[in-house]
Design a protein around this motif. Structure first.
Motif, PDB file in Angstrom:
ATOM      1  N   GLN A   1     -33.193 -89.134  86.159  1.00 29.76           N
ATOM      2  CA  GLN A   1     -31.840 -89.513  86.555  1.00 29.76           C
ATOM      3  C   GLN A   1     -30.835 -88.828  85.628  1.00 29.76           C
ATOM      4  OE1 GLN A   1     -31.977 -91.916  89.170  1.00 29.76           O
ATOM      5  NE2 GLN A   1     -29.860 -91.268  89.563  1.00 29.76           N
ATOM      6  N   ILE A   2     -29.842 -88.134  86.207  1.00 31.00           N
ATOM      7  CA  ILE A   2     -28.866 -87.448  85.351  1.00 31.00           C
ATOM      8  C   ILE A   2     -27.432 -87.878  85.628  1.00 31.00           C
ATOM      9  CG2 ILE A   2     -30.304 -85.425  84.899  1.00 31.00           C
ATOM     10  CD1 ILE A   2     -28.648 -83.951  87.065  1.00 31.00           C
TER      11      ILE A   2
ATOM     12  N   GLY B   1     -23.330 -95.357  91.520  1.00 33.25           N
ATOM     13  CA  GLY B   1     -23.431 -96.513  90.653  1.00 33.25           C
ATOM     14  C   GLY B   1     -24.772 -96.624  89.938  1.00 33.25           C
ATOM     15  N   PRO B   2     -24.782 -97.211  88.725  1.00 32.83           N
ATOM     16  CA  PRO B   2     -25.986 -97.284  87.904  1.00 32.83           C
ATOM     17  C   PRO B   2     -26.799 -98.565  88.063  1.00 32.83           C
ATOM     18  CG  PRO B   2     -24.099 -97.887  86.583  1.00 32.83           C
ATOM     19  CD  PRO B   2     -23.569 -97.585  87.963  1.00 32.83           C
ATOM     20  N   LYS B   3     -26.322 -99.516  88.857  1.00 32.25           N
ATOM     21  CA  LYS B   3     -26.987-100.810  88.932  1.00 32.25           C
ATOM     22  C   LYS B   3     -27.587-101.029  90.314  1.00 32.25           C
ATOM     23  CE  LYS B   3     -24.015-102.924  85.428  1.00 32.25           C
ATOM     24  NZ  LYS B   3     -23.093-104.042  85.110  1.00 32.25           N
ATOM     25  N   VAL B   4     -28.861-101.423  90.328  1.00 32.20           N
ATOM     26  CA  VAL B   4     -29.562-101.652  91.584  1.00 32.20           C
ATOM     27  C   VAL B   4     -30.786-102.512  91.286  1.00 32.20           C
ATOM     28  CG1 VAL B   4     -31.071 -99.627  91.427  1.00 32.20           C
ATOM     29  CG2 VAL B   4     -30.382-100.482  93.674  1.00 32.20           C
TER      30      VAL B   4
ATOM     31  N   ASP C   1     -32.267 -86.638  90.328  1.00 33.29           N
ATOM     32  CA  ASP C   1     -31.271 -87.381  91.088  1.00 33.29           C
ATOM     33  C   ASP C   1     -30.000 -87.576  90.284  1.00 33.29           C
ATOM     34  OD1 ASP C   1     -30.178 -88.942  93.211  1.00 33.29           O
ATOM     35  OD2 ASP C   1     -30.703 -90.752  92.119  1.00 33.29           O
ATOM     36  N   MET C   2     -28.862 -87.372  90.961  1.00 33.80           N
ATOM     37  CA  MET C   2     -27.566 -87.652  90.356  1.00 33.80           C
ATOM     38  C   MET C   2     -26.772 -88.639  91.198  1.00 33.80           C
ATOM     39  SD  MET C   2     -27.740 -84.753  92.219  1.00 33.80           S
ATOM     40  CE  MET C   2     -28.014 -83.411  91.085  1.00 33.80           C
ATOM     41  N   VAL C   3     -27.412 -89.218  92.224  1.00 28.63           N
ATOM     42  CA  VAL C   3     -26.730 -90.118  93.142  1.00 28.63           C
ATOM     43  C   VAL C   3     -26.804 -91.562  92.652  1.00 28.63           C
ATOM     44  CG1 VAL C   3     -26.569 -90.945  95.516  1.00 28.63           C
ATOM     45  CG2 VAL C   3     -27.233 -88.571  95.068  1.00 28.63           C
ATOM     46  N   GLY C   4     -28.009 -92.020  92.320  1.00 21.40           N
ATOM     47  CA  GLY C   4     -28.176 -93.402  91.874  1.00 21.40           C
ATOM     48  C   GLY C   4     -27.951 -94.391  92.996  1.00 21.40           C
ATOM     49  N   GLY C   5     -27.491 -95.593  92.659  1.00 17.73           N
ATOM     50  CA  GLY C   5     -27.262 -96.613  93.664  1.00 17.73           C
ATOM     51  C   GLY C   5     -28.525 -96.891  94.467  1.00 17.73           C
ATOM     52  N   ASP C   6     -28.391 -96.995  95.791  1.00 20.20           N
ATOM     53  CA  ASP C   6     -29.552 -97.327  96.612  1.00 20.20           C
ATOM     54  C   ASP C   6     -30.537 -96.165  96.747  1.00 20.20           C
ATOM     55  OD1 ASP C   6     -28.343 -95.595  98.417  1.00 20.20           O
ATOM     56  OD2 ASP C   6     -27.980 -97.107  99.953  1.00 20.20           O
ATOM     57  N   TYR C   7     -30.181 -94.988  96.191  1.00 23.20           N
ATOM     58  CA  TYR C   7     -31.154 -93.902  96.156  1.00 23.20           C
ATOM     59  C   TYR C   7     -32.298 -94.200  95.186  1.00 23.20           C
ATOM     60  CZ  TYR C   7     -29.040 -90.167  98.993  1.00 23.20           C
ATOM     61  OH  TYR C   7     -28.574 -89.404 100.036  1.00 23.20           O
ATOM     62  N   ILE C   8     -32.080 -95.036  94.197  1.00 19.87           N
ATOM     63  CA  ILE C   8     -33.110 -95.249  93.181  1.00 19.87           C
ATOM     64  C   ILE C   8     -34.373 -95.858  93.777  1.00 19.87           C
ATOM     65  CG2 ILE C   8     -33.668 -96.420  91.012  1.00 19.87           C
ATOM     66  CD1 ILE C   8     -30.708 -96.062  90.215  1.00 19.87           C
TER      67      ILE C   8
END
Length: 328
Positions: free
Chosen positions: A237-238, A243-246, A215-222
């Motif tokens: 995660q790459i 965004g990196p915070k969730v 995954d390179m999207v992050g945010g609510d994808y995590i």
């Protein structure tokens, strides 16, 4: 050889228009390094992040953007025995690829695959180093496993789909248009999910869950990625385009024995990158030479049109890689 060269510099943090042609001193090959006369340079999202002031280069790296290039070796430093003047190579760079010449460790250079031109070869290092190290070395993908890569039409995505398929995994991917989804299927994805129309979590859960997600999207994808994983699944995660915070419920990791990991390529040691290069040459370069795996090309821009290349990338309309032609 002249004392100066043309280069593309970031005049200040900002949009694509801040990229301007400038004159810089010629690089010198230090111990273990070579200088390459650049013919093509790859354009990647980390270049755009650096241009925007969001991704500072390491202290020892050039402040010029450009993390991969192809061309001819024109000088070698002390301690170099694997690469010689006159060799045509593609190379992973610490920075400085948007220039007529660039210095990089010789151990990060790879030969041009048989039958491949310099334009295509310039697209190999950044994406293939990233995919190989994260999907196979870190993520441990094995034949028969279900693999999900987000952003399947990107340079990373098109590379990951091909390599995962070639090594026997079942490949799933996400993309934002039907055209991009069709391109992913052509490359070997079993199913391409248009994220505007379908929920990748539901699709993967119906298949038993993904064993590995890149995954390179992050945010609510995590948290959604965690739901999409199978028991004992791994999330790598790459990047963090959203965004990196969730907020994440870590009880899910414990009860389902999940693994979360990740990496960035640029800050890793020269030795770590050399090990990736060695594995690529042994396991992947024969696939490139045979034509069973190939970089997907989107577009080529002239050296002075670097800002246009960045604008193209930031529309997210591209499928595959974008390159700058530095020399004729």
């Amino acid at each position: 050889m002249t004392e100066t060269m043309r280069a593309i510099e970031i005049t200040k943090p900002g949009g694509p228009e801040v990229l301007q042609v400038t004159s810089r001193p010629m690089p010198i090959a230090g111990y273990g390094q070579v200088v390459i006369k650049v013919v093509y340079a790859g354009v990647n999202r980390p270049d755009a992040l650096q241009r925007a002031g969001m991704y500072a280069p390491p202290p020892t790296a050039s402040d010029l953007p450009g993390l991969e290039a192809s061309g001819e070796v024109v000088s070698v430093g002390a301690g170099v025995s694997t690469v010689a003047v006159g060799d045509h190579v593609c190379a992973l760079l610490p920075g400085g690829g948007y220039a007529e010449y660039v210095a990089t460790p010789a151990a990060h250079c790879l030969p041009i695959p048989s039958g491949m031109g310099l334009k295509e070869a310039a697209c190999l290092p950044e994406t293939f180093f990233t995919v190989w190290s994260n999907v196979f070395m870190r993520g441990g993908l094995k034949a028969g496993e279900r693999f999900l890569v987000h952003g399947g039409s990107s340079g990373i995505g098109t590379t990951a789909i091909q390599l995962a398929r070639t090594f026997g995994a079942r490949v799933f991917t996400t993309a934002g248009t039907n055209e991009k989804c069709a391109a992913c299927i052509t490359l070997g994805a079993e199913e391409a999910i248009n994220y505007r129309d379908s929920d990748f979590v539901e699709v993967l859960q119906a298949e038993g869950g993904a064993n590995l997600i890149l995954d390179m999207v992050g945010g609510d994808y995590i948290p959604r990625n965690l739901k999409a994983l199978a028991e004992d699944g791994r999330l790598v995660q790459i990047a963090f385009l959203q965004g990196p915070k969730v907020e994440v419920n870590f009880a899910t990791l414990m009860t389902r024995r999940l693994t979360m990991t990740g990496s960035t390529l640029r800050p890793q040691s020269d030795l770590a990158k050399a090990r990736i290069a060695q594995e690529l040459q042994e396991a992947v370069w024969p696939l490139l030479s045979s034509g069973s795996v190939a970089p997907v090309m989107d577009s080529e821009y002239g050296f002075e049109a670097a800002s246009e290349a960045h604008a193209r990338m930031e529309t997210s309309g591209h499928i595959g890689k974008i390159v700058l032609k530095v020399a004729g």
